[in-house]
Design an enzyme around this catalytic site. Structure first.
Site, PDB file in Angstrom:
ATOM      1  N   SER A  24      85.482 -11.889 -73.183  1.00 12.76           N
ATOM      2  CA  SER A  24      85.991 -13.254 -73.317  1.00 12.76           C
ATOM      3  C   SER A  24      86.788 -13.675 -72.095  1.00 12.76           C
ATOM      4  O   SER A  24      86.665 -14.806 -71.613  1.00 12.76           O
ATOM      5  CB  SER A  24      86.854 -13.364 -74.579  1.00 12.76           C
ATOM      6  OG  SER A  24      86.106 -13.057 -75.721  1.00 12.76           O
ATOM      7  N   GLY A  96      76.347 -16.700 -76.576  1.00 10.58           N
ATOM      8  CA  GLY A  96      76.897 -17.960 -77.061  1.00 10.58           C
ATOM      9  C   GLY A  96      77.967 -18.520 -76.153  1.00 10.58           C
ATOM     10  O   GLY A  96      78.049 -19.735 -75.929  1.00 10.58           O
ATOM     11  N   THR A 170      82.827 -22.486 -84.481  1.00 14.60           N
ATOM     12  CA  THR A 170      83.160 -21.740 -83.267  1.00 14.60           C
ATOM     13  C   THR A 170      84.203 -22.511 -82.482  1.00 14.60           C
ATOM     14  O   THR A 170      84.193 -23.743 -82.476  1.00 14.60           O
ATOM     15  CB  THR A 170      81.911 -21.500 -82.388  1.00 14.60           C
ATOM     16  OG1 THR A 170      82.316 -20.889 -81.162  1.00 14.60           O
ATOM     17  CG2 THR A 170      81.176 -22.792 -82.075  1.00 14.60           C
ATOM     18  N   ASP A 314      85.612 -11.113 -84.984  1.00 15.30           N
ATOM     19  CA  ASP A 314      84.655 -10.171 -84.395  1.00 15.30           C
ATOM     20  C   ASP A 314      84.850  -8.752 -84.917  1.00 15.30           C
ATOM     21  O   ASP A 314      84.020  -7.875 -84.651  1.00 15.30           O
ATOM     22  CB  ASP A 314      84.775 -10.165 -82.868  1.00 15.30           C
ATOM     23  CG  ASP A 314      83.994 -11.296 -82.215  1.00 15.30           C
ATOM     24  OD1 ASP A 314      83.165 -11.923 -82.900  1.00 15.30           O
ATOM     25  OD2 ASP A 314      84.206 -11.548 -81.014  1.00 15.30           O
TER      26      ASP A 314
END
EC number: 2.5.1.19
Length: 426
Positions: A24, A96, A170, A314
């Site tokens: 990330s 994504g 999201t 996650d």
């Protein structure tokens, strides 16, 4: 199909492990470095399918990138908000984050940019992000269903302004807009309608923007303001280890009653998944923190827990994989949005636990897992890296667990099983 058999241990794990950089943070740092003026160096960057798809897309847009996987280093020659390429055909695989970040990035360009991914990526929600871009005057042509890939964006410098955005599936769409907003033609205000999932990732985005010299004003939980004209500053930036990927190694200590230390990762991490340490403490683990490491020592018996995992969604698979070993039920709540991830993750976890003989009750937004003796089984991973990594931990305590398609971990952690077997001394 390739498989890996997980050896059950008759002893506690005792290991110190090194975890690659956060996916990330790597992707966010790559985007803001591309927008900065000048050369940035990203240290301890993650090299995986996801990050490499993203880097390739940025490079196709005319922003020079040098990848050095042996040094875990990425060098980016940012163009100060300019997108040199006037045409590009961009493929994001199943990434994504890359899909949403690149969609926003090309809105700053002045050209024609086509984006596509694998079939599952075409099913993942993009609608609210592209709607905001359309409302700002950017033309988007959808080849199939509106709001889904593949599509072509006809870039013209993002106008900015006041937008409303739904982020109940999201938060990546919000992060994408936040990061391009300093380069808009006018100030940008983004108002989130309804629930904002995975708020910790938005906080990470704002912190990284600040690290590169841009301020975001958050007036309440759901409103963000970014002044136009701010510019990211090129810099040397070190990326901390991936807390999500560290979770599997900490979980190994938890289920075996052992000890695992992860270097260079502490509770001061900007990653929301560091909250996993709090979950393990509530389940009976001891968490020790040094100046530059965190160590988890597992208990003789894990305890059950009732936990809202919205800010660390996650890790639902990690908790699901160790939950049958607790002495009371484990209840996971408030993660309905993970049904729209690499696979339908709630259903996948429930299905595989039942394959192992575990009693599980499925909810719309989570599940209840009962303590149950586990049967040997081959685990279907659904091409989802986190299914493979999480259920490998289950196999440390129960003989006969086999992971199907272990290569799917290449998405975020290509050498996961190498490090996993090293941890257990094999």
């Amino acid at each position: 199909m390739d498989t890996i058999a997980i050896p059950a241990l008759n002893r506690p794990v005792d290991a110190t492990v090194e975890i690659p950089g956060s996916k990330s943070i790597t992707n966010r740092a790559l985007l803001v470095a591309a927008l900065a003026q000048g050369d940035s160096t990203l240290e301890n960057a993650l090299f995986s399918e996801d990050s490499e798809y993203f880097a390739k897309c940025v490079e196709q847009l005319g922003i020079p990138i040098t990848l050095n996987p042996h040094l875990a280093q990425i060098q980016v020659s940012g163009k100060g908000g300019d997108i040199p390429a006037k045409q590009a055909d961009l493929f994001v695989g199943l990434a994504g984050t890359a899909a949403r970040f690149i969609t926003a990035l090309v809105a700053l360009g002045n050209g024609e940019y086509r984006l596509d991914g694998v079939p599952r990526m075409r099913e993942r929600p993009m609608g609210d992000l592209v709607t905001v871009l359309q409302n700002s005057g950017i033309k988007i042509n959808f080849e199939g269903n509106s709001g889904f890939m593949p599509y072509t964006i006809y870039g013209q410098q993002f106008a900015g302004g006041h937008f409303r955005l739904k982020a109940n599936q999201t938060s990546q769409q919000l992060s994408a807009l936040l990061m391009i907003a300093p380069y808009a033609q006018q100030d940008t205000t983004i108002e989130v309608e309804g629930t904002l999932v995975s708020q910790s990732y938005v906080k990470m985005t704002c912190r990284l923007m600040a690290d590169f010299g841009v301020d975001v004003t958050q007036t309440d939980d759901n409103q963000f303001h970014i002044k136009a004209g701010q510019r990211y500053q090129a810099r040397h930036y070190t990326i901390e280890p991936d807390a999500s990927n560290a979770s599997y190694f900490f979980a190994a200590a938890a289920v075996t009653g052992g000890r695992v230390r992860v270097n260079h990762l502490t509770k001061q991490s900007c990653q929301g998944d560091i909250l996993w340490l709090n979950v393990l403490e509530q389940m009976g683990c001891q968490v020790l923190e040094g100046e530059d490491y965190t160590e988890v020592i597992g208990p003789e018996q894990l305890q059950g827990i009732d936990v809202d995992m919205n800010d660390m969604s996650d890790l639902v698979q990690t908790l699901g994989a160790i939950a049958p070993y607790a002495n009371s039920p484990v209840i996971i709540r408030n993660v309905e949005h993970i049904r729209y991830k690499e696979t339908e993750r709630i259903r996948a976890v429930v299905t595989e636990l039942r394959r192992l003989g575990v009693k599980v009750e499925e909810f719309a937004d989570g599940m209840k897992i009962e303590p149950t003796p586990i049967n040997p089984a081959a685990i279907e991973t659904y091409h989802d890296h986190r299914m493979a990594m999480a259920f490998a931990v289950t196999g440390l305590k129960t003989p006969g667990i086999v992971i199907q398609d272990p290569g799917c971990t290449a998405k975020t952690f290509p050498d996961y099983f190498t490090r996993f077997f090293k941890m257990i001394g094999q």
